[in-house]
Enzyme design. Structure first.
Site, PDB file in Angstrom:
ATOM      1  N   CYS A   1      17.402  50.434  47.194  1.00  0.00           N
ATOM      2  CA  CYS A   1      17.728  50.988  45.876  1.00  0.00           C
ATOM      3  C   CYS A   1      16.476  51.348  45.097  1.00  0.00           C
ATOM      4  CB  CYS A   1      18.571  49.985  45.109  1.00  0.00           C
ATOM      5  SG  CYS A   1      17.814  48.363  45.102  1.00  0.00           S
TER       6      CYS A   1
ATOM      7  N   GLU B   1      21.674  59.631  44.686  1.00  0.00           N
ATOM      8  CA  GLU B   1      21.113  58.651  45.614  1.00  0.00           C
ATOM      9  C   GLU B   1      21.593  58.979  47.034  1.00  0.00           C
ATOM     10  OE1 GLU B   1      22.485  54.509  45.394  1.00  0.00           O
ATOM     11  OE2 GLU B   1      20.364  53.986  45.354  1.00  0.00           O
TER      12      GLU B   1
ATOM     13  N   GLU C   1      23.410  45.247  39.489  1.00  0.00           N
ATOM     14  CA  GLU C   1      22.208  45.869  40.080  1.00  0.00           C
ATOM     15  C   GLU C   1      22.705  47.063  40.878  1.00  0.00           C
ATOM     16  OE1 GLU C   1      19.263  45.134  39.448  1.00  0.00           O
ATOM     17  OE2 GLU C   1      19.154  43.019  38.949  1.00  0.00           O
TER      18      GLU C   1
ATOM     19  N   LYS D   1      31.010  37.394  48.295  1.00  0.00           N
ATOM     20  CA  LYS D   1      31.756  38.388  49.076  1.00  0.00           C
ATOM     21  C   LYS D   1      30.744  39.426  49.560  1.00  0.00           C
ATOM     22  CE  LYS D   1      33.353  41.930  49.265  1.00  0.00           C
ATOM     23  NZ  LYS D   1      32.956  42.982  50.239  1.00  0.00           N
TER      24      LYS D   1
ATOM     25  N   VAL E   1      39.401  43.438  48.396  1.00  0.00           N
ATOM     26  CA  VAL E   1      39.381  41.975  48.271  1.00  0.00           C
ATOM     27  C   VAL E   1      38.290  41.561  47.273  1.00  0.00           C
ATOM     28  CG1 VAL E   1      38.858  39.843  49.533  1.00  0.00           C
ATOM     29  CG2 VAL E   1      40.436  41.521  50.495  1.00  0.00           C
TER      30      VAL E   1
END
Ligand code: NAD
Length: 496
Positions: free
Chosen positions: A302, A401, A268, A192, A229
């Site tokens: 990231c 972040e 992650e 997804k 979803v």
């Protein structure tokens, strides 16, 4: 298929509208679609099928059936063949994928030769090699627990149906870092992708369906405009494991939702990594690297280092050196091979970054460079590379972040202080340390993160485990450790 005109020097952009479910490329049951947009221009590239709960239900059913009733999980040779076919097919379509990736992700063209395309494609060959040599059973010899002489061994088996949920920033890297090892280990997968980059996943689905012998139902691809979803993968009892990459806030929800059925959860998540410059470092090279890193893909990574910790005695010198390099890396057209800092993925993400720029001023900081949108680039979602000073490490701008080209410079008072500041974070994903080698390694060993570069060393590679301490995640992606995340261990014994 769905297409759009290509940029100069790049081929046409070829997308894919359809879902892949049980080996069939098909529209959403509702017939609905949603748009995918070029973040550098704001233009609609085309549409993708808008998967809903009913489509995801079909996909999970197909993955379950493929796992339970086909030889996929036990036939290593079939898996090696499937992975090698996929690798070859993606390589053969590199130019097409490159054009699509630059257009859909806004990834600077140069990055597609590394993390945005070529490296993830190469990782499939690495995982196929690993699979060919991997020993799934280990003999533990004999022992006599409770006086019963027994011969024991361990067998490693696929976990089952894996729900893979991915973000938009490096979609091929993350889609393939999940698909490769999950498939190699014998799992079946429902992928997804993020709503911002559906084509990076649906094109993969088409190539798997049309150009490999990977059996129907082993890989299913269901993009959706609706985040809810993807959430169903965390709750459906037919799913054995959720492999999630995205923000820490969403990871927390995934983990909580998966608790109901005690799923294996692999996460992650976000980061706010420190770039530590010690007082004996080559300051100019260190600061140039920190500047380059935060500008790369407009800071949408990231593991990008976003806190620059420099010796207080050399603060002004470090700020000047960093600003000089950032100024030479302005936001630009991602189709230009010279661009390092492309657009942000969406207007929503640009709003979010602008919110942090306002916060930087509210918290008492100031901009040495940047701080807003670049002039004359209003069509896409660009932000200027921005250097912030005057904020403590405890400020929200230094702790949260941002996912934009925003670097905060903070002074430190020696190695112990630098370690304390680096570790003063809920995250623990990555980092960089610069200084005399032994001293830099000693500092790196004290920083609580999953990856660290010393004096510019790069860990990014298919054989190197990547992942986070603290709220940056659970588990490791890539390397043997990443492959083994997708395996269960079964212990067996027989009378000796
Ligand atoms: P996000 O958390 O908003 O979304 C990630 C994915 O999760 C998307 O596919 C989204 O549709 C889906 N999702 C949203 N809500 C969900 C829910 N409740 N249950 C299941 N799935 C759900 O993240 P994003 O904005 O797409 O990506 C940026 C974030 O990803 C940043 O925080 C970044 O640090 C992180 N990231 C981490 C890594 C890593 O390896 N540690 C790599 C890349 C990006």
């Amino acid at each position: 298929m769905s297409g759009a005109g290509g940029a100069a020097g790049l081929g046409p952009v070829v997308g894919e509208e359809r879902l892949l479910i049980d080996g069939e490329l098909r529209p959403a049951r509702s017939g609905r679609t949603f748009e995918t947009v070029n973040p550098a221009t704001g233009e609609v590239l085309g549409v993708a099928a808008d998967g809903a709960a009913e489509d995801l239900d079909d996909a999970i059913g197909a993955a379950r059936r493929a796992f339970d009733t086909t030889a996929w999980s036990t036939d290593t040779a079939l898996r090696v063949t499937g992975l090698r076919q996929l690798h070859a097919a993606l390589l053969a379509r590199s130019d097409e994928l490159r054009a699509m990736t630059v257009a859909e992700v806004g990834a600077p063209l140069g990055m597609t030769h590394h993390a945005q395309l070529d490296s993830p494609v190469a990782s499939l060959a690495w995982v196929a090699d690993l699979l060919e040599g991997y020993v799934f059973e280990t003999d533990l010899g004999e022992a006599a627990p409770l006086g019963i002489a027994s011969h024991r061994w361990i067998r490693r088996e696929a976990t089952g149906v894996v729900g893979a949920v991915t973000p938009w920033n490096v979609p091929h890297q993350i889609n393939l870092a999940k698909l490769g090892p999950a498939l190699a280990a014998g799992n079946t997968v429902v992928l997804k992708p993020a709503p911002d980059t559906p084509w990076c996943a649906t094109v993969l689905g088409r190539i798997i369906a049309e150009e490999t012998d990977i059996p129907a139902g082993v890989v299913n691809v269901v993009p959706s405009s609706d985040h809810a979803v993807g959430a169903l993968l965390s709750t459906d009892p037919r799913v054995d494991m959720v492999s999630f990459t995205g923000s820490t806030a969403t990871g927390r929800k995934v983990m909580a939702a998966a608790a109901e059925t005690i799923k294996k959860v692999f996460l992650e998540l976000g980061g706010k990594s420190a770039f530590v410059v010690l007082d004996d470092a080559d300051l100019a090279t260190a600061c140039a690297t920190a500047a380059f890193t935060v500008c790369t893909h407009a800071g949408q990574g990231c593991a990008i280092t976003t806190r620059l910790l420099v010796p207080r005695s050399r603060f002004d010198e470090a700020v000047e050196a960093t600003a000089g390099v950032m100024a030479a890396l302005p936001a630009g057209d991602p189709t230009d091979p010279g661009t390092i800092c492309g657009p942000l993925i969406s207007a929503r993400q640009r709003d979010r970054v602008e919110g942090y720029l306002r916060l930087a001023l509210d918290e008492g900081g100031s901009f040495v460079l940047g701080g807003g949108r670049p002039e004359g680039m209003d069509a896409g979602f660009f932000i200027e590379p921005t250097l912030v000073v005057g904020l403590p490490n405890t400020s929200r701008v230094a702790q949260e972040e941002i996912f934009g080209p925003v670097l905060t410079v903070i002074p430190h008072d020696g190695d112990d202080d630098a370690v304390a500041l680096a570790n003063q974070s809920v995250y623990g994903l990555s980092g960089s340390v610069w200084g005399e080698r032994d001293r830099a390694i000693a500092v790196a060993n004290r920083i609580r993160t999953g990856t660290l570069g010393i004096n510019g060393g790069l860990w990014f590679s298919p054989d190197v485990p990547f992942g986070g301490y603290g709220q940056s995640g659970v588990g490791r992606e890539s390397g043997v450790a990443g492959f083994e995340e997708y395996l269960e261990i079964k212990s067996l014994a027989e009378p000796a």
